[in-house]
Design a protein around this motif. Structure first.
Motif, short mmCIF file in Angstrom:
data_model
loop_
_atom_site.label_atom_id
_atom_site.label_comp_id
_atom_site.label_asym_id
_atom_site.label_seq_id
_atom_site.Cartn_x
_atom_site.Cartn_y
_atom_site.Cartn_z
N ARG A 52 -11.80 -24.63 -9.12
CA ARG A 52 -11.06 -25.84 -9.50
C ARG A 52 -10.92 -25.97 -11.01
N HIS A 53 -11.76 -25.22 -11.74
CA HIS A 53 -11.72 -25.27 -13.20
C HIS A 53 -10.98 -24.06 -13.76
N ALA A 54 -10.05 -24.31 -14.67
CA ALA A 54 -9.22 -23.24 -15.23
C ALA A 54 -10.05 -22.17 -15.94
N ASP A 55 -11.18 -22.58 -16.55
CA ASP A 55 -11.98 -21.60 -17.29
C ASP A 55 -12.94 -20.82 -16.40
N GLN A 56 -12.84 -21.03 -15.08
CA GLN A 56 -13.67 -20.27 -14.15
C GLN A 56 -12.84 -19.49 -13.14
N GLN A 57 -11.57 -19.32 -13.45
CA GLN A 57 -10.71 -18.54 -12.58
C GLN A 57 -11.04 -17.05 -12.70
N VAL A 58 -10.97 -16.35 -11.59
CA VAL A 58 -11.17 -14.90 -11.60
C VAL A 58 -9.94 -14.28 -10.95
N ARG A 59 -9.18 -13.57 -11.77
CA ARG A 59 -7.94 -12.98 -11.26
C ARG A 59 -7.59 -11.74 -12.07
N GLY A 60 -7.08 -10.75 -11.42
CA GLY A 60 -6.68 -9.55 -12.13
C GLY A 60 -6.13 -8.52 -11.17
N ALA A 61 -6.02 -7.31 -11.63
CA ALA A 61 -5.49 -6.23 -10.79
C ALA A 61 -6.21 -4.94 -11.13
N VAL A 62 -6.29 -4.06 -10.16
CA VAL A 62 -6.98 -2.78 -10.36
C VAL A 62 -6.32 -1.73 -9.48
N VAL A 63 -6.26 -0.49 -10.00
CA VAL A 63 -5.70 0.62 -9.23
C VAL A 63 -6.84 1.31 -8.48
N LEU A 64 -6.78 1.28 -7.16
CA LEU A 64 -7.80 1.95 -6.35
C LEU A 64 -7.58 3.46 -6.42
N PRO A 65 -8.64 4.23 -6.67
CA PRO A 65 -8.48 5.68 -6.85
C PRO A 65 -7.85 6.40 -5.66
N HIS A 66 -8.03 5.84 -4.45
CA HIS A 66 -7.48 6.49 -3.26
C HIS A 66 -6.39 5.64 -2.59
N GLY A 67 -5.89 4.64 -3.32
CA GLY A 67 -4.84 3.79 -2.77
C GLY A 67 -5.34 2.91 -1.64
N THR A 68 -4.41 2.25 -0.96
CA THR A 68 -4.77 1.34 0.13
C THR A 68 -4.45 1.92 1.50
N GLY A 69 -3.71 3.01 1.51
CA GLY A 69 -3.31 3.57 2.80
C GLY A 69 -2.08 2.89 3.38
N LYS A 70 -1.52 1.97 2.62
CA LYS A 70 -0.36 1.22 3.08
C LYS A 70 0.83 1.53 2.18
N THR A 71 2.02 1.65 2.78
CA THR A 71 3.23 1.83 2.00
C THR A 71 3.65 0.48 1.44
#
Length: 231
Positions: A52-71
């Motif tokens: 609920r607090h803006a300074d405690q948000q956790v968000r980002g992106a990461v490339v999985l070394p083996h992908g997700t298995g999904k197109t």
């Protein structure tokens, strides 16, 4: 909730109350997946923060070394030279206002990830109420608002996933398919977890990793020792 025979048999393989290390958990999630299709394995990470607090948000992106298995189907909002750049990189759909209209009037959402150049965000903003709740709105923190659309498309196609807290302070993310096997699933999982740990907000106090679990689509949840990971 009623569970079938296969689920109940799989559940017997999981020790009640036990928290496994990563390698054991991955072996077990493969063993407990008994569906006839290639089940997705998903990580569930509960954090000691308050979303609920803006300074405690956790968000980002990461490339999985083996992908997700999904197109992954990618829609890019771009104009000028960036259209050809996105198409060359393998984007499934590239355009501008015409896709905004299609989404607004037809409810069209036949894509998994939306990417936009910064100069197109004024146009994309018209459908923020549609894409936002679905977690599909382009966002600079996730690397989906960028002038380097070729790189963004390539990363998404290679297995880049976005992680973000839900309202209960839990991150839910796929880390691959059962067919990957325990080793590759473990490498994907560790890559995701390391990214989440590095994204710890400065305002977060106390225990950061509250609980960690994985499960296949039809299989039981398997708890992973958060204390061992933190070490």
């Amino acid at each position: 909730m009623k569970h079938g025979k296969k689920y109940k048999e799989s559940l017997k393989l999981v020790e009640r109350g036990r928290q496994y290390d990563v390698a054991e958990a991955m072996e077990l999630v493969v063993k407990t997946a008994t569906a006839k299709f290639d089940e997705t394995v998903e990580a569930h990470i509960k954090l000691g923060v308050d979303s609920r607090h803006a300074d405690q948000q956790v968000r980002g992106a990461v490339v999985l070394p083996h992908g997700t298995g999904k197109t992954i189907r990618v829609l890019v909002f771009a104009k000028g030279d960036k259209v050809a750049e996105a198409e060359s990189a393998g984007a499934d759909y590239v355009g501008g206002e015409e896709y905004v209209t299609k989404i607004q009037s037809e409810g069209w959402l036949d894509f998994d990830v939306a990417i936009a150049t910064p100069d197109m965000m004024g146009v994309v903003g018209k459908i923020a109420r549609v894409l936002g709740p679905k977690g599909m709105m382009p966002n600079p923190k996730a690397g989906t608002v960028t002038m380097d659309v070729a790189k963004a498309v390539a990363e998404v196609k290679a297995g880049k996933i976005e992680y973000r807290l839900d309202k209960t302070n839990i991150i839910h993310c796929p880390v691959g398919k059962v067919s990957f096997g325990a080793e590759k699933l473990g490498e994907n999982f560790s890559t995701l977890l390391n990214a989440v740990i590095k994204a710890k907000p400065a305002a977060a106090k106390g225990q950061y990793l509250k609980s960690v679990a994985i499960a296949s689509t039809m299989g039981p949840g398997i708890k992973i020792s958060a204390s061992k990971i933190a070490q």
